[in-house]
Scaffold this active site. Structure first.
Site, PDB file in Angstrom:
ATOM      1  N   SER A 133     -34.239 -28.393 -56.344  1.00  0.00           N
ATOM      2  CA  SER A 133     -33.138 -28.660 -57.266  1.00  0.00           C
ATOM      3  C   SER A 133     -33.104 -30.147 -57.587  1.00  0.00           C
ATOM      4  O   SER A 133     -33.696 -30.966 -56.868  1.00  0.00           O
ATOM      5  CB  SER A 133     -31.814 -28.234 -56.617  1.00  0.00           C
ATOM      6  OG  SER A 133     -30.698 -28.719 -57.337  1.00  0.00           O
ATOM      7  N   TYR A 146     -25.692 -28.510 -49.679  1.00  0.00           N
ATOM      8  CA  TYR A 146     -26.689 -27.988 -50.613  1.00  0.00           C
ATOM      9  C   TYR A 146     -27.819 -29.008 -50.800  1.00  0.00           C
ATOM     10  O   TYR A 146     -28.999 -28.644 -50.795  1.00  0.00           O
ATOM     11  CB  TYR A 146     -26.023 -27.671 -51.957  1.00  0.00           C
ATOM     12  CG  TYR A 146     -26.928 -26.991 -52.957  1.00  0.00           C
ATOM     13  CD1 TYR A 146     -27.251 -25.639 -52.824  1.00  0.00           C
ATOM     14  CD2 TYR A 146     -27.448 -27.684 -54.044  1.00  0.00           C
ATOM     15  CE1 TYR A 146     -28.075 -25.006 -53.737  1.00  0.00           C
ATOM     16  CE2 TYR A 146     -28.274 -27.059 -54.971  1.00  0.00           C
ATOM     17  CZ  TYR A 146     -28.579 -25.724 -54.812  1.00  0.00           C
ATOM     18  OH  TYR A 146     -29.410 -25.099 -55.730  1.00  0.00           O
TER      19      TYR A 146
END
Length: 265
Positions: A133, A146
């Site tokens: 990501s 995350y």
């Protein structure tokens, strides 16, 4: 004297190879690399029961690949199975598997990064794809957990690539994907103040571009392209300047409206 000659020879070889790789990269930047054929190749997709995993499965379905679909959600995975068949896949296998549980992974197929690699090395053939990501490139407030997982995924994939390089396993490819927010529901409520530079990505577009990057055997693939520029700036700008850019792009408020998913009982 012989040492100096040896050092000079090594330097010239290094400079020659470096120039060649730079020219190669420039050529492929102008003329996209031909996509490889994945007909008959086994494509294992984790998280195939929904979102990006499902869309990637459908992208590979029409390319003659043998699809192996993993997801903890049996119902969603079986739905993807049917959709893949409708999209043209002739060989599809769906398995219920919680990839966070090592025992389940080995129970289903003896296949994880750890267990895949010996067979890949033996055959000098395979392609490891890591969906990281943009949060695996830059730390983001409100996303510490995350970011940690995505930085770890990036580091693992890059380290395994270096291992295969050192072992001269040229047939084993790696692609590390780092997208900005994708409209899959995971980041519901998140916003971008600069949609022209950092748009929230449409899932279908993201899946199409990811598969394209895999078939062109790109090592690093960031979406949107503005992320490449951001990483370039991060490499040399003073911290205070980088933070000013983040503030200008309103990145520090991207998570303000985040709506956390309710866990199914």
């Amino acid at each position: 004297m012989s040492f100096n000659l040896q050092s000079s020879k090594k330097l010239f070889i290094f400079l020659g190879k470096s120039l060649f790789t730079l020219l190669e990269a420039m050529i492929f930047a102008l003329l996209p690399k031909q996509q490889k054929n994945v007909a008959g190749e086994i494509v294992l997709i984790t998280g195939a029961g929904s979102g990006l995993g499902r869309l990637l499965a459908l992208q590979f379905a029409g390319r003659g690949s043998v699809l192996v679909l993993w997801d903890v959600n049996k119902e969603g995975n079986e739905e993807t199975y049917k959709m893949a068949q409708e999209a043209g896949a002739t060989r599809v296998h769906a398995y219920t598997c919680d990839c966070s549980q090592k025992e389940e992974v080995y129970r289903v197929a003896d296949q994880t990064y750890k267990a895949f690699l010996p067979a890949m090395i033996a055959n000098d053939h395979g392609h490891l794809v890591c969906i990281s990501s943009s949060a695996g490139l830059v730390g983001v407030n409100g996303l510490a957990d995350y970011c940690a997982s995505k930085f770890a995924a990036f580091g693992l994939a890059e380290s395994v690539f270096v291992e295969t390089f050192v072992q001269n396993q040229k047939g084993i490819k790696t692609t590390i994907v780092c997208p900005f927010f994708i409209k899959t529901g995971m980041f519901e409520g998140c916003t971008t103040a600069c949609p022209s530079l950092l748009p929230i990505l449409e899932p279908e577009y993201a899946a199409e571009k990811i598969v394209e990057a895999i078939l062109q055997e790109k090592m690093y693939f960031y979406m949107p392209k503005f992320l490449y520029f951001m990483m370039f700036l991060k490499s040399f700008l003073p911290l205070k300047t980088a933070l000013l850019i983040g503030d200008y792009l309103d990145i520090f408020h991207a998570m303000d409206g985040f709506l956390e998913r309710k866990k199914k009982l």
